[in-house]
Every structure is written in structure tokens, then in C-alpha cells.
Scaffold this active site. Structure first.
Site, mmCIF file in Angstrom:
data_model
loop_
_atom_site.group_PDB
_atom_site.id
_atom_site.type_symbol
_atom_site.label_atom_id
_atom_site.label_comp_id
_atom_site.label_asym_id
_atom_site.label_seq_id
_atom_site.Cartn_x
_atom_site.Cartn_y
_atom_site.Cartn_z
ATOM 1 N N CYS A 71 42.654 46.905 46.026
ATOM 2 C CA CYS A 71 42.398 47.925 45.002
ATOM 3 C C CYS A 71 40.924 48.324 45.089
ATOM 4 C CB CYS A 71 42.748 47.387 43.616
ATOM 5 S SG CYS A 71 44.467 46.880 43.520
ATOM 6 N N CYS B 259 41.913 38.489 47.686
ATOM 7 C CA CYS B 259 43.157 39.221 47.445
ATOM 8 C C CYS B 259 43.353 40.235 48.565
ATOM 9 C CB CYS B 259 43.101 39.942 46.100
ATOM 10 S SG CYS B 259 44.644 40.796 45.691
ATOM 11 N N GLU C 116 37.211 31.823 40.984
ATOM 12 C CA GLU C 116 36.550 31.827 39.684
ATOM 13 C C GLU C 116 37.537 31.630 38.545
ATOM 14 O OE1 GLU C 116 34.952 35.767 40.233
ATOM 15 O OE2 GLU C 116 36.487 36.496 38.862
ATOM 16 N N CYS D 109 37.419 40.550 37.274
ATOM 17 C CA CYS D 109 38.044 40.116 38.508
ATOM 18 C C CYS D 109 37.146 39.985 39.753
ATOM 19 C CB CYS D 109 39.126 41.160 38.774
ATOM 20 S SG CYS D 109 40.278 40.712 39.995
ATOM 21 N N CYS E 230 41.379 32.106 32.057
ATOM 22 C CA CYS E 230 41.813 33.085 33.052
ATOM 23 C C CYS E 230 41.663 32.423 34.421
ATOM 24 C CB CYS E 230 40.906 34.308 32.920
ATOM 25 S SG CYS E 230 41.150 35.524 34.204
ATOM 26 N N CYS F 6 38.083 47.074 42.528
ATOM 27 C CA CYS F 6 38.081 45.644 42.187
ATOM 28 C C CYS F 6 37.227 44.850 43.174
ATOM 29 C CB CYS F 6 39.520 45.136 42.192
ATOM 30 S SG CYS F 6 39.664 43.339 42.145
HETATM 31 N N1 SAH Z 1 45.998 40.954 40.840
HETATM 32 C C1 SAH Z 1 46.424 40.983 39.495
HETATM 33 C C2 SAH Z 1 45.670 40.032 38.594
HETATM 34 C C3 SAH Z 1 44.184 39.896 38.820
HETATM 35 S S1 SAH Z 1 43.226 41.310 38.429
HETATM 36 C C4 SAH Z 1 46.352 42.409 38.966
HETATM 37 O O1 SAH Z 1 45.791 43.267 39.625
HETATM 38 O O2 SAH Z 1 46.902 42.629 37.903
HETATM 39 C C5 SAH Z 1 43.178 41.247 36.675
HETATM 40 C C6 SAH Z 1 42.917 42.583 36.018
HETATM 41 O O3 SAH Z 1 41.551 43.001 36.219
HETATM 42 C C7 SAH Z 1 43.790 43.700 36.569
HETATM 43 O O4 SAH Z 1 44.346 44.444 35.513
HETATM 44 C C8 SAH Z 1 42.801 44.510 37.363
HETATM 45 O O5 SAH Z 1 43.227 45.818 37.541
HETATM 46 C C9 SAH Z 1 41.550 44.376 36.520
HETATM 47 N N2 SAH Z 1 40.312 44.751 37.201
HETATM 48 C C10 SAH Z 1 39.963 44.545 38.477
HETATM 49 N N3 SAH Z 1 38.753 45.053 38.747
HETATM 50 C C11 SAH Z 1 38.309 45.597 37.602
HETATM 51 C C12 SAH Z 1 37.117 46.287 37.221
HETATM 52 N N4 SAH Z 1 36.138 46.502 38.100
HETATM 53 N N5 SAH Z 1 37.000 46.717 35.960
HETATM 54 C C13 SAH Z 1 37.976 46.502 35.051
HETATM 55 N N6 SAH Z 1 39.125 45.847 35.336
HETATM 56 C C14 SAH Z 1 39.293 45.417 36.603
HETATM 57 FE FE1 SF4 Z 2 43.981 42.134 43.915
HETATM 58 FE FE2 SF4 Z 2 41.976 43.053 42.430
HETATM 59 FE FE3 SF4 Z 2 44.040 44.631 43.009
HETATM 60 FE FE4 SF4 Z 2 44.370 42.589 41.297
HETATM 61 S S1 SF4 Z 2 43.062 44.394 40.985
HETATM 62 S S2 SF4 Z 2 45.708 43.181 43.004
HETATM 63 S S3 SF4 Z 2 42.972 41.093 42.232
HETATM 64 S S4 SF4 Z 2 42.600 43.775 44.483
#
Ligand code: SAH
Ligand code: SF4
Length: 346
Positions: A111, A107, A87, A327, A100, A114
Site C-alpha cells: 500500500c 508486508c 512493532e 503502521c 496492537c 503505508c
Molecule cells: N494489513 C492490515 C493491518 C495492518 S495496517 C491492513 O491493512 O488493514 C493497520 C491500519 O493502518 C490499516 O487500516 C492501514 O490502512 C492503516 N495505515 C497504514 N498506514 C497508514 C498511515 N500512514 N496513516 C494512517 N493509517 C495508516
Molecule cells: Fe500491508 Fe500496510 Fe497495506 Fe496493511 S496498510 S496491507 S500493513 S502495506
């Protein structure tokens, strides 16, 4: 078949051997200055266009397209040649136009909060596949000029390190985007942050922190077990020293998990010792993580308390919340719908 953006100028030169030398400039200008697809570069003869058309993939295929904030935020899910989905989000602000991009399909970092992490890893993206996203957004943004690129879509850019660096170099050199306007967001791959610091690129670094104690961070960000906060701190300090650039921490506010008074103290101390900026993002709900984001009132309190403690903190506006712009969320919805079609057809 590769994307034409997979090719360096030298590689394109080799591909155009036997053609007059100015053809290279015409193709290059079509691709990079006008953001044209190969079949749209009408400055070159039809036969050459056809030959290049056989050489290169046609471009990104849109699988889903949504918008919010009266069209100022647009999001696309693209289906790649092998069926993987990624995306891309385009955000029009008053003073800048930001895209973005995804750096991986899925990934592997897992996390918990996410959507991309919940869905797992499909594969790495190539240089061309990342640049295609930028060029797609650049076209869609017209007549406005694309000014910023953030690696905050699907995937962990530092787990696709060589591709990320190469994309940054090419966006800088071929599109003329200043490195400062290119932001890499990482979950905290400490050795890769240190390596990035030595690349000599004045880019902007954002680290997704979300917790400043190891117990909570281990739960939210499994990579913390490998590179705990102390190790991450070392890498951040190294980044600042080596590049002379500040960095920012991303913090998705989750009710009763990381929005407590104790969390404020811990974050203020961690960010304060590095002079880092803090970006607060109210958590976007996802199907696989049933904890709520903090209430707007608590978000404000949290920010004010940080500021009071001398930390530079802002609340990132949640653009595109209504279109699942956090994300990985839209891609996961698109795939779920797709998977559900045959079921309904039964
Ligand atoms: N993997 C990298 C970049 C992609 S995620 C990282 O983790 O930084 C981009 C941002 O979106 C990150 O700061 C991540 O923590 C945040 N993010 C992911 N899921 C989210 C959610 N459900 N609500 C708010 N922010 C979220
Ligand atoms: Fe991967 Fe989502 Fe964690 Fe970023 S926040 S490292 S995209 S799992």
C-alpha cells in the site's frame, strides 16, 4: 529456539514427560496466568527452569521504546532472532487497554501510503512471536488488565492466515479474552475473509477500504487489482451473513485523494449497503508518500456528511502520532538509524 508460547498444552505435556503431573500446571500458570518468562517461574525447581531455558528462546528483545500521550501510549520495536524487526503498541484508554500486534515482519501488500508497505516483506511471524507481543504488553499494562488485541501492527494478518487463527484461538482459550475483543484488520483478501467467516469465531473484523472506486483504490491498495471492490463487497456481505456480526471500514483521509465530496458519496453507498461502520483516520505522514493527510476541519466535515447520509462514522483518535505509531513507521525509523550508524562512523 522457539518461544514457549509456540507450544500447546499437549506439546508442553510431552516436553515435561518424566516430571510430576502438577509441573505442567505450574509451567502453564506461570506462562499464561502470570505472564512470566520461563526463568521467572519459581514454583518449579531450578534444574527444570534451566532445562526449559535451554529449550526456549528468552523472549522479545527491545530495540526501541517510546511513549506519548503522557505515557498512555507506548510503542516498542522488537528485534527478532534473525534481525527482523516488528512493532507493538499498547494503548491505555479509560475503559479498555488495547495492544496492537504485528502479524508479519514487513508486508508484501505494498500500500503506497503505508510505511510497512514501503519497506516490503521480510517474513511471516510464528504463533509464538505474535503471542509474545501480547504477553509483553500484558505485563507492561499491569496493574491494568489487557482487554483488547488488534491485529493492526505490521503485516497483513490474513496473509499469515493459519498463524492468525491459531493466535486468536489461544488468546481466547488460554487468556480468556472474548473473541469480540479481538480485531483482525485486513486490506481485503476476499477469499480469506470468507474462510475466516466460517471459523465460527465471533471476532471483530475491520477492512481497510480507503477508496470506494477502483481507480483510486488500485493506486492506494495494489491488492485491489486482484480483488476489486465488487469482489470485496461479496466477501463482506458473506461475512455479515455467516457470522451475524457487523464489520467496519478503515479510511485514512488523504487530502484531495479520498476526502472529496465524490468520495463521500461513493463511501456512503458502499458502506451503507453493508450497514458497515466507518472509522476515519487522518493519514499519518510517511517518507515514501508525499501526499498530506486531510486537515482536521475536512475530517469533521467528511464525518458529518457520512452521518447525514445515514452511515455510522467516527474519527479514530490518532494516538501516538508523535511517536510514529501508524503502521510500521517506528520500525522503519529505527532501521534507518541503525543503517546510518556505520555511515556516520566512516
Ligand atoms: N494489513 C492490515 C493491518 C495492518 S495496517 C491492513 O491493512 O488493514 C493497520 C491500519 O493502518 C490499516 O487500516 C492501514 O490502512 C492503516 N495505515 C497504514 N498506514 C497508514 C498511515 N500512514 N496513516 C494512517 N493509517 C495508516
Ligand atoms: Fe500491508 Fe500496510 Fe497495506 Fe496493511 S496498510 S496491507 S500493513 S502495506
Amino acid at each position: 529456539m522457539p518461544s514457549p508460547y509456540e507450544y500447546t498444552r499437549d506439546e508442553l505435556t510431552r516436553l515435561l514427560v518424566g516430571e510430576p503431573r502438577y509441573r505442567l500446571d505450574q509451567v502453564w500458570e506461570g506462562l499464561w496466568t502470570r505472564a512470566q518468562r520461563v526463568d521467572e517461574i519459581t514454583t518449579i525447581p531450578k534444574t527444570l527452569r534451566a532445562r526449559l531455558g535451554e529449550e526456549f528462546a528468552a523472549g522479545l528483545v527491545v530495540a526501541n521504546d517510546v511513549q506519548s500521550d503522557r505515557g498512555s501510549t507506548r510503542k516498542w520495536v522488537f528485534r527478532l532472532v534473525d534481525g527482523a524487526t516488528i512493532e507493538t503498541v499498547l494503548m491505555n484508554y479509560e475503559d479498555r487497554v488495547t495492544v496492537c500486534v504485528s502479524s508479519q515482519a514487513g508486508c508484501a501488500m505494498g500500500c503506497t501510503f503505508c510505511a510497512t508497505g514501503q519497506a516490503g516483506f521480510s517474513r511471516q511471524l510464528s504463533v509464538g512471536e505474535v503471542i509474545e507481543q501480547v504477553m509483553f504488553a500484558l505485563r507492561e499494562a499491569q496493574p491494568r488488565r489487557l482487554s483488547n488485541v488488534v491485529f493492526m501492527g505490521m503485516g497483513e494478518p490474513l496473509a499469515n492466515y493459519n498463524v492468525t487463527i491459531e493466535v486468536i484461538r489461544r488468546l481466547h482459550e488460554n487468556l480468556g479474552l472474548s473473541a469480540r475483543r479481538l480485531t483482525v484488520s485486513t486490506v481485503g483478501v476476499a477469499p480469506a475473509i470468507e474462510r475466516l467467516a466460517r471459523e465460527g469465531l465471533a471476532l471483530t473484523l475491520a477492512v481497510s477500504l480507503h477508496a470506494a472506486n477502483n481507480v483510486t483504490r488500485d493506486q492506494l491498495v495494489p491488492l485491489n487489482r486482484r480483488y476489486p471492490l465488487e469482489r470485496l463487497h461479496e466477501a463482506c456481505a458473506y461475512w455479515i451473513e455467516e457470522t451475524g456480526r457487523r464489520l467496519s471500514f478503515e479510511w485514512a483521509l488523504i487530502e484531495a485523494v479520498n476526502d472529496t465530496d465524490e468520495a463521500i458519496e461513493q463511501l456512503a453507498s458502499y458502506a451503507g449497503s453493508l450497514g458497515a461502520h466507518v472509522n476515519l483516520i487522518p493519514l499519518n505522514p510517511t517518507a515514501g508518500y508525499l501526499v498530506r493527510g486531510s486537515e482536521p476541519e475536512r475530517v469533521r466535515e467528511f464525518r458529518d456528511a457520512l452521518v447525514e447520509l445515514g452511515v455510522n462514522a467516527t474519527v479514530r483518535n490518532t494516538r501516538g502520532r508523535s511517536i510514529d505509531a501508524a503502521c510500521g513507521q517506528l520500525a522503519s525509523v529505527t532501521n534507518a538509524r541503525r543503517r546510518s550508524i556505520p555511515v556516520r562512523a566512516l
